[in-house]
Enzyme design. Structure first.
Site, PDB file in Angstrom:
ATOM      1  N   PRO A  32      -6.096  -4.591  11.400  1.00 21.71           N
ATOM      2  CA  PRO A  32      -7.551  -4.553  11.556  1.00 21.71           C
ATOM      3  C   PRO A  32      -7.952  -3.123  11.927  1.00 21.71           C
ATOM      4  O   PRO A  32      -7.613  -2.646  13.008  1.00 21.71           O
ATOM      5  CB  PRO A  32      -7.823  -5.531  12.701  1.00 21.71           C
ATOM      6  CG  PRO A  32      -6.598  -6.389  12.784  1.00 21.71           C
ATOM      7  CD  PRO A  32      -5.463  -5.500  12.367  1.00 21.71           C
ATOM      8  N   HIS A  92     -28.430 -14.284  25.503  1.00 24.48           N
ATOM      9  CA  HIS A  92     -27.384 -14.086  26.501  1.00 24.48           C
ATOM     10  C   HIS A  92     -26.699 -15.391  26.909  1.00 24.48           C
ATOM     11  O   HIS A  92     -25.780 -15.371  27.731  1.00 24.48           O
ATOM     12  CB  HIS A  92     -27.958 -13.415  27.749  1.00 24.48           C
ATOM     13  CG  HIS A  92     -28.256 -11.958  27.561  1.00 24.48           C
ATOM     14  ND1 HIS A  92     -29.013 -11.482  26.522  1.00 24.48           N
ATOM     15  CD2 HIS A  92     -27.878 -10.862  28.285  1.00 24.48           C
ATOM     16  CE1 HIS A  92     -29.099 -10.159  26.604  1.00 24.48           C
ATOM     17  NE2 HIS A  92     -28.414  -9.755  27.665  1.00 24.48           N
ATOM     18  N   HIS A 128       0.836  -1.198   0.000  1.00 23.10           N
ATOM     19  CA  HIS A 128       0.000   0.000   0.000  1.00 23.10           C
ATOM     20  C   HIS A 128       0.876   1.254   0.000  1.00 23.10           C
ATOM     21  O   HIS A 128       1.243   1.761   1.074  1.00 23.10           O
ATOM     22  CB  HIS A 128      -0.909   0.004   1.237  1.00 23.10           C
ATOM     23  CG  HIS A 128      -1.809  -1.187   1.333  1.00 23.10           C
ATOM     24  ND1 HIS A 128      -1.358  -2.425   1.731  1.00 23.10           N
ATOM     25  CD2 HIS A 128      -3.138  -1.329   1.077  1.00 23.10           C
ATOM     26  CE1 HIS A 128      -2.372  -3.284   1.731  1.00 23.10           C
ATOM     27  NE2 HIS A 128      -3.463  -2.641   1.344  1.00 23.10           N
ATOM     28  N   HIS A 132      -3.912   3.023  -3.463  1.00 20.36           N
ATOM     29  CA  HIS A 132      -4.152   2.529  -2.108  1.00 20.36           C
ATOM     30  C   HIS A 132      -3.454   1.203  -1.866  1.00 20.36           C
ATOM     31  O   HIS A 132      -2.676   1.074  -0.921  1.00 20.36           O
ATOM     32  CB  HIS A 132      -5.642   2.366  -1.832  1.00 20.36           C
ATOM     33  CG  HIS A 132      -5.917   1.627  -0.556  1.00 20.36           C
ATOM     34  ND1 HIS A 132      -5.859   2.234   0.681  1.00 20.36           N
ATOM     35  CD2 HIS A 132      -6.209   0.317  -0.320  1.00 20.36           C
ATOM     36  CE1 HIS A 132      -6.117   1.333   1.627  1.00 20.36           C
ATOM     37  NE2 HIS A 132      -6.319   0.161   1.037  1.00 20.36           N
ATOM     38  N   ARG A 159     -22.864 -18.060  36.625  1.00 23.92           N
ATOM     39  CA  ARG A 159     -23.784 -17.194  37.373  1.00 23.92           C
ATOM     40  C   ARG A 159     -24.299 -17.919  38.607  1.00 23.92           C
ATOM     41  O   ARG A 159     -24.469 -17.321  39.671  1.00 23.92           O
ATOM     42  CB  ARG A 159     -24.965 -16.792  36.493  1.00 23.92           C
ATOM     43  CG  ARG A 159     -26.013 -15.939  37.210  1.00 23.92           C
ATOM     44  CD  ARG A 159     -27.198 -15.654  36.304  1.00 23.92           C
ATOM     45  NE  ARG A 159     -28.151 -14.755  36.930  1.00 23.92           N
ATOM     46  CZ  ARG A 159     -29.147 -15.139  37.733  1.00 23.92           C
ATOM     47  NH1 ARG A 159     -29.320 -16.429  37.998  1.00 23.92           N
ATOM     48  NH2 ARG A 159     -29.971 -14.252  38.256  1.00 23.92           N
ATOM     49  N   ASP A 184     -32.625 -14.946  31.147  1.00 25.83           N
ATOM     50  CA  ASP A 184     -32.287 -13.965  30.105  1.00 25.83           C
ATOM     51  C   ASP A 184     -32.342 -14.565  28.706  1.00 25.83           C
ATOM     52  O   ASP A 184     -32.386 -13.845  27.713  1.00 25.83           O
ATOM     53  CB  ASP A 184     -30.905 -13.351  30.358  1.00 25.83           C
ATOM     54  CG  ASP A 184     -30.978 -12.191  31.341  1.00 25.83           C
ATOM     55  OD1 ASP A 184     -32.098 -11.732  31.634  1.00 25.83           O
ATOM     56  OD2 ASP A 184     -29.916 -11.750  31.808  1.00 25.83           O
ATOM     57  N   GLY A 196     -10.775   4.554   7.146  1.00 24.92           N
ATOM     58  CA  GLY A 196     -11.274   3.243   7.542  1.00 24.92           C
ATOM     59  C   GLY A 196     -11.291   3.067   9.042  1.00 24.92           C
ATOM     60  O   GLY A 196     -12.235   2.491   9.604  1.00 24.92           O
ATOM     61  N   GLU A 217     -17.743  -3.253  24.863  1.00 30.12           N
ATOM     62  CA  GLU A 217     -16.942  -4.465  25.037  1.00 30.12           C
ATOM     63  C   GLU A 217     -15.720  -4.485  24.126  1.00 30.12           C
ATOM     64  O   GLU A 217     -14.630  -4.886  24.537  1.00 30.12           O
ATOM     65  CB  GLU A 217     -17.791  -5.719  24.779  1.00 30.12           C
ATOM     66  CG  GLU A 217     -18.901  -5.947  25.787  1.00 30.12           C
ATOM     67  CD  GLU A 217     -20.190  -5.225  25.425  1.00 30.12           C
ATOM     68  OE1 GLU A 217     -21.188  -5.389  26.159  1.00 30.12           O
ATOM     69  OE2 GLU A 217     -20.209  -4.506  24.400  1.00 30.12           O
ATOM     70  N   ILE A 234     -10.419   8.914   0.263  1.00 32.66           N
ATOM     71  CA  ILE A 234     -10.328   7.757  -0.624  1.00 32.66           C
ATOM     72  C   ILE A 234     -10.443   6.474   0.188  1.00 32.66           C
ATOM     73  O   ILE A 234      -9.824   6.334   1.253  1.00 32.66           O
ATOM     74  CB  ILE A 234      -8.996   7.762  -1.407  1.00 32.66           C
ATOM     75  CG1 ILE A 234      -8.947   8.940  -2.381  1.00 32.66           C
ATOM     76  CG2 ILE A 234      -8.796   6.452  -2.162  1.00 32.66           C
ATOM     77  CD1 ILE A 234      -9.946   8.867  -3.519  1.00 32.66           C
ATOM     78  N   HIS A 249     -21.429 -15.581  33.449  1.00 35.89           N
ATOM     79  CA  HIS A 249     -22.701 -16.033  32.877  1.00 35.89           C
ATOM     80  C   HIS A 249     -22.398 -16.920  31.667  1.00 35.89           C
ATOM     81  O   HIS A 249     -22.769 -16.644  30.535  1.00 35.89           O
ATOM     82  CB  HIS A 249     -23.586 -14.837  32.512  1.00 35.89           C
ATOM     83  CG  HIS A 249     -23.996 -14.007  33.698  1.00 35.89           C
ATOM     84  ND1 HIS A 249     -23.079 -13.381  34.514  1.00 35.89           N
ATOM     85  CD2 HIS A 249     -25.229 -13.712  34.199  1.00 35.89           C
ATOM     86  CE1 HIS A 249     -23.717 -12.735  35.481  1.00 35.89           C
ATOM     87  NE2 HIS A 249     -25.017 -12.929  35.326  1.00 35.89           N
ATOM     88  N   HIS A 296      -2.098  -0.777   7.174  1.00 37.78           N
ATOM     89  CA  HIS A 296      -1.767  -1.175   5.800  1.00 37.78           C
ATOM     90  C   HIS A 296      -0.653  -0.301   5.235  1.00 37.78           C
ATOM     91  O   HIS A 296       0.072  -0.724   4.340  1.00 37.78           O
ATOM     92  CB  HIS A 296      -3.011  -1.086   4.904  1.00 37.78           C
ATOM     93  CG  HIS A 296      -3.691   0.246   4.933  1.00 37.78           C
ATOM     94  ND1 HIS A 296      -4.630   0.572   5.891  1.00 37.78           N
ATOM     95  CD2 HIS A 296      -3.575   1.334   4.142  1.00 37.78           C
ATOM     96  CE1 HIS A 296      -5.059   1.799   5.679  1.00 37.78           C
ATOM     97  NE2 HIS A 296      -4.423   2.293   4.626  1.00 37.78           N
TER      98      HIS A 296
END
Length: 670
Positions: free
Chosen positions: A127, A477, A37, A268, A524, A473, A165, A415, A196, A465, A77
């Site tokens: 990522p 869950h 790239h 790119h 739980r 739940d 991104g 999370e 881009i 849990h 990248h």
């Protein structure tokens, strides 16, 4: 102290010349690899040159200097930007030969930056969105460390280069919201605002006003021409004085310098091509062969490294004179107090004698009370489930905006960000982070959890849990496939303890594994203490062990984890009392630890008789332990909403079902 105000390298070499060295090295390496790239490194070369030449404190002769500024290439990248910088600055392992071998097997110049593969790479990125979020963790750790040890020892910035991104990924919203809330003023993001994406103009898929989004989250926001050195420098200087985290939107041209392709999506993710490389050389006035640098440009970059070395030596003097230097060094070493193992052993002895029956999530909190009282290294948190995950202990005050002396982080319902921020805290050093959510929501955190494993970072995930045992739940869950997914992840310990004793053992193991993240899957519902006698040895350390052996030869072996070990014990009693069948019970809190044992130990635990596995989760992976003729008692689909006891009966995860399978297996054996 952070005394490096804007210092510009003087002389015949301009910052544009220094930036053109990045452009040339980047396009030549991508061309040699016929892969990569070039667009982002060429587009951001000007802004990043200003950052390093005037502000960045880094010493290639000691890349792990604790008070260095952190540079995170979130848009991973564009890795040749980072490798070019390291070559120019003189990192000893980033030779021209490494640049020539960009993206080749065994080289230090991987397609995306990989933590630990080359000196000075602060984190693995690629990522999109992970880098900016880990940088939030680094900036938070810097403030926490400064609060503990003072600004003479910890006073640095975290700089990020992020692309469109990174900002489109959902995790970015979680990250910028948390950073703005906590007012992480030492975090400065340079946004490569080139309009881009791979498919074409960003207008194909977004109309977001990113600057307004960051402002709404509590950031200081500026916009500059990313190719105007003085404008970039002024923006960085202002950002360093802000009491908020800062975004600098650098309007850039992707592939800057390539006369026929700049501004195009074609730059790119593909080489420019021989003709365009030659045209770029002429266009930017770069009259040198590939990977060749003129002495004056190399000297200009070496001056940046020398300034960093001088900063580091000044810091070393402050460190050596500091009354808290030993405590600071001890925190960075990550070493746990020698007495912790003894404390945990006494904890196990006490609760074995008391036959303590608690949910393993509650057992975890009880263990953490011991751990957090013994060491200040641990930093806890939860994604808005503190009262359910039970991750906070009496020693832990909450971290709040501009108040960083605490040890507990309220991550909010984020999370994914929680996991990535913990990665950043671990990467910064000085802390062992752990964070809690429900096991089912590991789906949300998965991208960052994978990077914990890939980078070999000690991050501990408290995932409660852990089965249909959570009850009413319902299936949204109730985790089913999650244990299999986590166990399939390389270099990740997955612990599912059966009682308070194993919970303490598993926490001890998670703290001992310095290069591996750990998952504690916790119940739980309340679970009985199953150990028949206290063992000073950590039985969970071998992954699986015989909890209850038979008198005489076994007829069948029952293998279970977590809450289902109780079912295996009940089934063993039932088989002997009602049918005269001798069933050994094996508790297997960690597949990974058991897999690491020698064949003789594994055979001794599993035995040679028929085997039945019991786990309130998917079967995937269990056949390796039960063999081709083994039976599995567990989940075959999603759960349902009902009290836990009713669900176990409904799905056939009972001692009666185990008994039936055992009788059938033994009948087949005859």
């Amino acid at each position: 102290m952070n005394v490096s105000a804007a210092v510009r390298t003087e002389g015949a070499v301009s910052e544009r010349d220094m930036a053109n060295a990045i452009r040339a090295l980047s396009m030549d390496a991508v061309q040699a690899a016929n892969s990569g790239h070039p667009g982002m490194p060429m587009g951001m070369a000007d802004a990043v040159t200003v950052l390093f030449n005037r502000f960045m404190r880094v010493d290639p002769s000691m890349p792990s200097w604790p008070d260095r500024d952190r540079f995170v290439l979130s848009a991973g990248h564009g890795s040749m930007l980072l490798y070019s910088l390291h070559h120019l600055l003189g990192f000893e392992d980033m030779t021209s030969e490494q640049l020539r071998n960009f993206r080749q097997l065994g080289s230090k110049t991987a397609g995306h930056p990989e933590y630990g593969h080359a000196l000075g790479i602060e984190t693995t990125t690629g990522p999109l969105g992970q880098g900016i979020t880990m940088a939030v963790g680094m900036a938070l750790a810097e403030r926490m460390s400064a609060a503990r040890f003072g600004s003479k020892l910890c006073d640095h910035y975290t700089y990020v280069v992020a692309g469109d991104g990174c900002l489109q990924e959902g995790i970015s919203h979680e990250a910028i919201d948390l950073a703005g809330h906590l007012k992480l003023s030492r975090l400065i993001v340079l946004w490569d605002d080139n309009h881009i994406s791979i498919d074409g103009a960003t207008s194909l898929s977004t109309s977001m006003d990113q600057k307004m989004r960051f402002k709404a989250a509590g950031w200081d926001v500026q916009a500059v021409d990313g190719h105007e050195d003085e404008a970039v420098a002024a923006a960085i200087a202002r950002a360093r004085q802000s009491r908020k985290p800062s975004l600098i939107a650098c309007r850039t041209t992707i592939g800057k310098g390539a006369p026929n392709l700049q501004g195009s999506k074609k730059t790119h993710g593909a080489p420019l091509g021989a003709d365009e490389v030659a045209a770029t050389r002429a266009h930017i006035g770069w009259a040198y062969e590939p990977f060749v640098l003129p002495a004056n440009i190399r000297e200009a970059w070496q001056a940046v490294a020398e300034r960093g070395r001088n900063e580091r030596l000044a810091w070393q003097e402050r460190h050596d004179a500091s009354p808290v230097a030993k405590a600071f060094d001890r925190a960075l070493s990550g070493e746990l107090p020698k007495g912790l193992a003894g404390r945990l052993n006494r904890f196990r002895r006490q609760h074995q004698a008391a036959e303590t029956k608690v949910a393993t999530r509650q057992a975890s909190q009880m263990v953490l009370e011991v751990i957090n009282g013994a060491t200040p290294l641990t930093v806890g948190g939860s994604a808005d489930l503190t009262g359910s995950n039970l991750t906070q202990t009496s020693q832990m005050a909450a971290i709040a905006p501009r108040r960083f002396k605490g040890r507990y982080i309220h991550y909010g319902i984020r999370e994914h960000a929680m996991a990535a921020v913990m990665n950043g805290i671990s990467l910064h050093g000085g802390f062992i982070p752990y964070g809690g959510t429900f096991l089912v929501f590991s789906d949300y955190a998965r991208g960052a959890m994978r990077l914990s494993a890939l980078m070999g970072k000690q991050v501990i995930y408290v995932l409660t849990h852990d089965s249909i045992g959570l009850g009413e739940d319902g299936p949204t869950h109730q985790p089913v496939e999650h244990l299999a997914m986590l166990r399939a992840t390389p270099n990740m310990n997955v612990f599912r303890p059966a009682d308070i004793i194993e919970t303490a053992e598993c926490w001890e193991l998670a703290l001992a594994d310095r290069n591996t993240p750990s998952v504690l899957a916790l119940s739980r519902q309340g679970l009985p203490m199953l150990s028949e006698k206290h063992s000073p040895a950590n039985l969970s350390a071998r992954g699986a062990y015989v909890l209850r052996e038979t008198k005489g030869a076994r007829d069948v072996t029952l293998i279970a984890t977590g809450s289902e070990v109780e079912i295996a014990v009940t089934a063993s009693d039932k088989l002997l009392a009602e049918h005269g069948i001798k069933a050994a019970v094996v508790s297997m809190p960690s597949w990974e630890k058991f897999e690491a044992q020698d064949e003789a130990y594994q055979e001794g635990v599993l035995g040679s008789v028929p085997r039945i596995a019991i786990e309130a989760a998917a079967r995937m992976g269990w056949d390796r332990w039960i063999g081709p003729n083994g039976r599995f008692v567990g989940m075959t689909g999603f759960g349902a909403s009902a009290p836990a006891g009713d669900l176990y009966k409904h799905f056939g995860i009972t001692a009666e079902a185990v008994t039936t399978h055992a009788l059938e297996l033994l009948e087949l054996e005859q």
